[in-house]
Design a protein around this motif. Sequence first.
Motif, short mmCIF file in Angstrom:
data_model
loop_
_atom_site.label_atom_id
_atom_site.label_comp_id
_atom_site.label_asym_id
_atom_site.label_seq_id
_atom_site.Cartn_x
_atom_site.Cartn_y
_atom_site.Cartn_z
N TYR A 59 0.85 -1.19 0.00
CA TYR A 59 0.00 0.00 0.00
C TYR A 59 0.88 1.23 0.00
O TYR A 59 1.95 1.25 0.64
N SER A 60 0.41 2.28 -0.67
CA SER A 60 1.15 3.52 -0.57
C SER A 60 0.55 4.33 0.57
O SER A 60 -0.68 4.44 0.72
N LEU A 61 1.43 4.87 1.39
CA LEU A 61 0.97 5.57 2.59
C LEU A 61 1.52 6.97 2.64
O LEU A 61 2.51 7.30 1.99
N GLY A 114 3.12 13.14 6.54
CA GLY A 114 3.58 13.82 5.34
C GLY A 114 4.63 13.07 4.55
O GLY A 114 5.01 13.48 3.46
N GLU A 115 5.09 11.95 5.06
CA GLU A 115 6.14 11.23 4.35
C GLU A 115 5.53 10.09 3.52
O GLU A 115 4.77 9.29 4.05
N PRO A 116 5.88 10.05 2.23
CA PRO A 116 5.31 8.97 1.41
C PRO A 116 6.06 7.67 1.68
O PRO A 116 7.29 7.64 1.74
N LEU A 117 5.30 6.61 1.88
CA LEU A 117 5.91 5.31 2.14
C LEU A 117 5.21 4.25 1.32
O LEU A 117 4.10 4.43 0.86
N LEU A 118 5.88 3.15 1.18
CA LEU A 118 5.26 2.00 0.55
C LEU A 118 5.49 0.84 1.51
O LEU A 118 6.62 0.45 1.76
N LYS A 119 4.43 0.34 2.05
CA LYS A 119 4.60 -0.69 3.07
C LYS A 119 3.68 -1.87 2.81
O LYS A 119 2.63 -1.73 2.18
N LEU A 120 4.07 -3.01 3.36
CA LEU A 120 3.20 -4.17 3.29
C LEU A 120 2.13 -4.04 4.36
O LEU A 120 2.43 -3.85 5.54
N GLY A 160 -5.94 7.55 17.63
CA GLY A 160 -6.72 8.73 17.28
C GLY A 160 -6.08 9.54 16.16
O GLY A 160 -6.74 10.33 15.49
N ARG A 161 -4.77 9.33 15.97
CA ARG A 161 -4.14 10.04 14.85
C ARG A 161 -4.53 9.36 13.54
O ARG A 161 -5.12 8.28 13.54
N THR A 162 -4.20 10.02 12.44
CA THR A 162 -4.59 9.42 11.17
C THR A 162 -3.38 9.20 10.29
O THR A 162 -2.35 9.85 10.44
N MET A 163 -3.53 8.25 9.39
CA MET A 163 -2.54 8.08 8.34
C MET A 163 -3.28 7.84 7.03
O MET A 163 -4.40 7.31 7.01
N VAL A 164 -2.67 8.24 5.95
CA VAL A 164 -3.33 8.15 4.65
C VAL A 164 -2.92 6.83 4.01
O VAL A 164 -1.73 6.54 3.87
N PRO A 214 9.56 14.24 -8.73
CA PRO A 214 10.20 14.40 -7.41
C PRO A 214 9.43 13.76 -6.25
O PRO A 214 9.98 13.54 -5.19
N THR A 215 8.17 13.45 -6.46
CA THR A 215 7.43 12.89 -5.33
C THR A 215 7.48 11.37 -5.32
O THR A 215 6.92 10.73 -4.44
N LEU A 216 8.12 10.80 -6.30
CA LEU A 216 8.10 9.35 -6.40
C LEU A 216 9.06 8.74 -5.37
O LEU A 216 10.25 9.02 -5.39
N PRO A 217 8.55 7.92 -4.50
CA PRO A 217 9.47 7.33 -3.52
C PRO A 217 10.32 6.24 -4.15
O PRO A 217 9.81 5.43 -4.90
#
Lengths: 111, 873
Positions: free
Chosen positions: B176-178, B182-188, B242-246, B724-727
């Motif tokens: 999933y892309s997360l 504010g930091e873009p990640l790709l995680k299982l 309670g915090r959120t992540m995208v 530039p935004t591509l992780p």
Amino acid sequence: MFDGTQDLPRGTLELMILKVISLEPMHGWGIIKRIQHLSQDVFQVNQGSLYPALQRLKRKGWIRSEWQVTENSRRARYYTLTKSGQEMLQKERRAWEASTSAVGRILEATP
Amino acid sequence: MDTFRALLNQLMDFIRRSRAGTEWEEEMEFHLEMETKANLQEGMSPAEARRRARLDFGGQDWHAERVREARGGALLEDLARDLRFGLRVIRLRPIFALAAILTLSIGVGMTTTMFTLLDAVVLRPLAGENAQGMVYLWLESGNGDMTTSPTPELLRLVRDHASSFTRVEAYATGEYSLLVDGEPLLKLGGQASTGFFSFLGVRPELGRGFLPGDGSGSGNPVVVLSHTFWAERFGETEEALGRTMVIEGRSHEIIGVLPRDFRVDAPREAMFWIPEGSAGDLFAEGAPLEGAVAALAQGVSADAASAELDAIVKNNPLARRADMEWVGKVRPPRDLIDPSLRKAILLLQAGAFVVLLIACGNLTNLLLAQGETRSRELALRASLGAGRGRLIRQLLSESMVLGGLGIAGGILLAVWALDSVPFFLPPGYAGFSLNGLVLSAAAGLALASILLAGLLPALRGAQRDLGEIIKAGGGGGSGAMKDMGTRRLLVTAEVAMAFVLLVSAGLLVRNFTTLIRADVGFPRQNLLTLRLELPPEGYPDSESHLAFLSRIREGIRTGLPGSLGSATLASGLVEDLSASIGAVVPEGENQEEGEDQVLITWNVAPDYFQVVGVPLFQGRGFLEGEGSQEEEVVIINDEIARRYFPGGDAVGRRVLLADEWYRVVGIAGSVRLPEFTGSRFGDIQVFLPLLQDPTSSLNLISRVTGDRTAAVDRLKEAVWRIDPTLPVLDVSLVEDALAESLNEERSNALLMVLFALTALTLGAVGMYGMIAYSVSRRVREIGVRMALGASSNDVVKRTVLGGMAPVLAGMVLGALGAFLLGSTLSGVLQVDPRDPTVYLVVGTLTASVAFLATWLPARRAARGSPIDALRSE
């Protein structure tokens, strides 16, 4: 460890200790001397038998001990009879009398 | 009441022990005094009076002893004294005690560690309390060749119609892309049905799990974090709740954290979990879920459930996959362990157990030897009045002290080992708790051997005639001979077991080195991969993918100078494999008869073959721009050519692959990844042009000839110049990735070597001790021999020969055992289990170590002069 005098079955020793103590609270050495005296030297109790017997009696709750000061201002452990000890004495005494008279009757029986 | 009072008395005495002690002495002193006085009054002299009083009295200690025994044994007091005695043993004979404790610690510690690990890592693929009572749902191909898991459609049907199951839950994992802070990640991440966690009995460490309302259609998307992710990104704080992540562009609220040791049966740990019906819905497509679990209804057997599942599969085409004939099956989790893995596990367990056995054997030897030495002391004490019961109890207490310390040491060792274990294991496992059951079992076994070995000398020593002992010089007699025989037997057994372990270790090592050096089908050095993932927002369709592709290829061409290396693009290489299932049917052959195969597929750029170095045997590679035309092309591997084009005419012909037509333009060499060895698939491989079938996940593969860091930087720049935004994720070396896929073999081999070396060391220490001891017993005999003319060499020779005899017997036994074991191992290994080199090496090693262990003490003993020897004793 005995010097030729009677070999005491256990029960009798404890009975005699109880009796002696009932007359008067006593320390270990005194009990030996008293038994010796009362039995007119027939019974010479060995220390190795006395103290274990005292412990047994104490464990059964028939006697208790406390440290007292003798006439010579020495500290010694005196043993006294407890209430249950008194009752036991009566009971054992009656039992003893019953068995000796029974034995006596057998021994005196004629054909 | 009696016993209660007695116990109470003992307890009171025990507490007031010192006071009671001195009171006793005082009472006795008083008695003595009175007796002395009486004697004086009878006319004896003071000295005589005192002497007779004393004599009459007997020894004071003996007295106190008798009194105490009349008190009911005073068990507690004796025990305390025995314990102190036991500790004294350690003080007086530190080497013996240390040897015993160490041996025990190693044995118990190792076994516990091993079994805990095996249980946690392998035998419990799913954590949670309900893991026992459930079954897996599977689909099997007709001939049993392949298995797959159910689709969401099938599960829905099962839930609605099947009566065999009271509950059905499922999960899937995916990338999933997360956006986290504010930091873009790709995680299982994982997606699970809402009842999944509660079904498994997994309780969140923090917050809550899923509720039925959390699923699809819920207005508030939620996510549960894994412990690792929570620690990494949120510092293990409660504020994370309670915090959120995208996730995939949608905002999810963090509602809970899973416990530390939660695992599902997936290659890597999922960092978070969302309920079914959420973003990036893995449950929506026709793709199979990763695992489906269910609870069998009361009274329903697995077979009956399988039949019902199968019926649903057959009757509902929607529920099938890839148009294959599948059979529905139900299996309890234990069955899922791959048989070769199971064998490996058993082997390792056996290894740990053997180490424990050897440790116990050594302990027994040690204690027997000690018992003999002390038989004199024991006999003396027995004749002086110590009851036999007391002696036995005392010896046992000593053994218990040693045993207790040894087990404590073993626990410490196990705890330490489990903490430092991650080195041995594939990554992703952390935090083990001691398996109490195993610890008790190992401790029990150790205690049993201590008891036995400690009991024998106690029984023997307590009944022997004092005179006989003193005459025999404290160590002779038939008992000693019997002991020697037992000890020799123990040595043989230990050597045999160590031999088998060493052979196993050698084979596993060989296995690993063979695998790791095996040819993978291309040169693996200096090959880097950078993973890129094109997110759907910026790259919604294949046009955008293609655009990116051409731009990145241009970017590499200009940005990466030849001095640093060359680069290409592909869907994957060692990782990111993709496969499809379908038949391979050359044109002109009967389509109906085509058997389904697993087609490993790589989508590659034209310069792939040059950069990576996969050989092309016939035909050509892909041309620039190829794949965007009408006709679809493919490069097949040599295995396909061999099997389906025996005439050798594959190139130029058309072939049907998984229901699509391609024209063969080339034949490439096969890629032989370690994970393919020993598995049923991996033989059938195809390459497709990237342009033909663009994917959103790409690997930038680079053969680096210059500075590695510089090359990576250039490649990253090339990517970011375009977007530039591509992780850029996972920059890794292919070599490392290949080695990592062999992690299991590596850890197996390492562990086995550890066990084997420990076994050998323990065995050698045991042998050394035995020879040293037996030599010290025979000092006199040796002295006599030497005085009669034997040279020290002769003495040494005799001793060594005598010591090596059981060793050789053990080696023969061990070799036989290993040989027999070999056939069972063949499933685990890629090498011949009867490899003579391994046997030779092991045999030489064992013989040399044993020789040293025997020769050294013999030599030391023979150095002494004969006169000294005769004089001692």
